[in-house]
Motif scaffolding. Structure first.
Motif, short mmCIF file in Angstrom:
data_model
loop_
_atom_site.label_atom_id
_atom_site.label_comp_id
_atom_site.label_asym_id
_atom_site.label_seq_id
_atom_site.Cartn_x
_atom_site.Cartn_y
_atom_site.Cartn_z
N ALA A 35 3.53 5.51 3.94
CA ALA A 35 4.59 5.44 2.49
C ALA A 35 5.49 4.80 2.45
O ALA A 35 5.91 4.26 1.31
CB ALA A 35 4.60 6.79 2.30
N CYS A 39 3.65 0.37 2.20
CA CYS A 39 3.06 0.61 0.87
C CYS A 39 4.04 -0.08 -0.36
O CYS A 39 4.93 -0.74 0.10
CB CYS A 39 3.22 2.47 0.22
SG CYS A 39 2.76 2.05 -1.80
N ARG A 42 6.21 1.68 -2.82
CA ARG A 42 6.67 2.28 -2.65
C ARG A 42 8.29 2.73 -3.89
O ARG A 42 9.22 3.53 -3.44
CB ARG A 42 7.78 2.11 -1.33
CG ARG A 42 7.87 1.07 -1.05
CD ARG A 42 8.60 0.86 0.30
NE ARG A 42 9.02 -0.92 0.44
CZ ARG A 42 8.28 -1.73 0.96
NH1 ARG A 42 7.20 -1.63 1.41
NH2 ARG A 42 8.67 -2.99 1.04
N CYS A 49 1.70 7.11 -4.96
CA CYS A 49 0.21 6.32 -3.98
C CYS A 49 0.39 6.87 -2.59
O CYS A 49 -0.87 7.02 -2.32
CB CYS A 49 0.89 4.65 -4.12
SG CYS A 49 -0.30 3.66 -3.36
N GLY A 51 1.41 5.22 -0.01
CA GLY A 51 0.25 4.38 0.78
C GLY A 51 -1.19 4.16 0.43
O GLY A 51 -1.41 3.90 1.53
N TYR A 54 -2.59 0.72 0.55
CA TYR A 54 -2.74 0.27 2.02
C TYR A 54 -3.68 0.23 3.05
O TYR A 54 -4.65 -0.45 3.53
CB TYR A 54 -1.71 0.81 3.25
CG TYR A 54 -1.58 0.34 4.23
CD1 TYR A 54 -1.53 -1.12 4.81
CD2 TYR A 54 -1.54 1.00 5.43
CE1 TYR A 54 -1.52 -1.32 5.79
CE2 TYR A 54 -1.70 0.30 6.27
CZ TYR A 54 -1.91 -0.36 7.05
OH TYR A 54 -1.46 -0.93 8.17
#
Length: 128
Positions: A35, A39, A42, A49, A51, A54
């Motif tokens: 994260a 990410c 970020r 989100c 991460g 990803y």
């Protein structure tokens, strides 16, 4: 020793199906690092989100790689032809005629009883 070999073979067979689970486990183990550093979103914390972008990219890349390997493996697999049928060979030959005979032929026997003598109508009968 046999049980160790059997467990290793079972693991080798199940490894392709467990591969996405390994990616998800790696994501959950390193969620904070992903994260903060990896990410894409970020800079936008309001998206929450954490991460997941990803993780989605990694799972998609892994699925694409497995699909590519599968198609290559299928294309390289030798096929066995079970039967062969020649559908493009037509031979039109005229029928061979040996001798023309009638379909039905009556041949009277020499020993047959003459029919004319048996089937005569009675002559001159008087009706009283």
């Amino acid at each position: 020793m046999r049980s160790l070999v059997s467990y290793l073979l079972l693991l080798a067979i199940l490894l392709p199906t467990l591969s996405p689970w390994g990616t998800v486990a790696y994501y959950h183990a390193n969620k904070d690092y992903i994260a903060r550093v990896l990410c894409e979103n970020r800079a936008k914390p309001q998206l929450h989100c954490d991460g997941q972008c990803y993780l989605a990219k990694k799972l998609k890349a892994q699925q694409d790689r497995q699909d590519k390997e599968t198609t290559e493996r299928v294309q390289q697999t030798a096929s066995i032809q079970l039967f062969w049928q020649d559908t493009h060979r037509f031979v039109f030959a005229p029928p061979v005629v040996v001798r023309q005979q009638p379909l039905f032929a009556y041949q009277p026997s020499l020993y047959a009883t003459p029919v004319r003598g048996l089937l005569k109508p009675p002559c001159c009968s008087s009706a009283v």
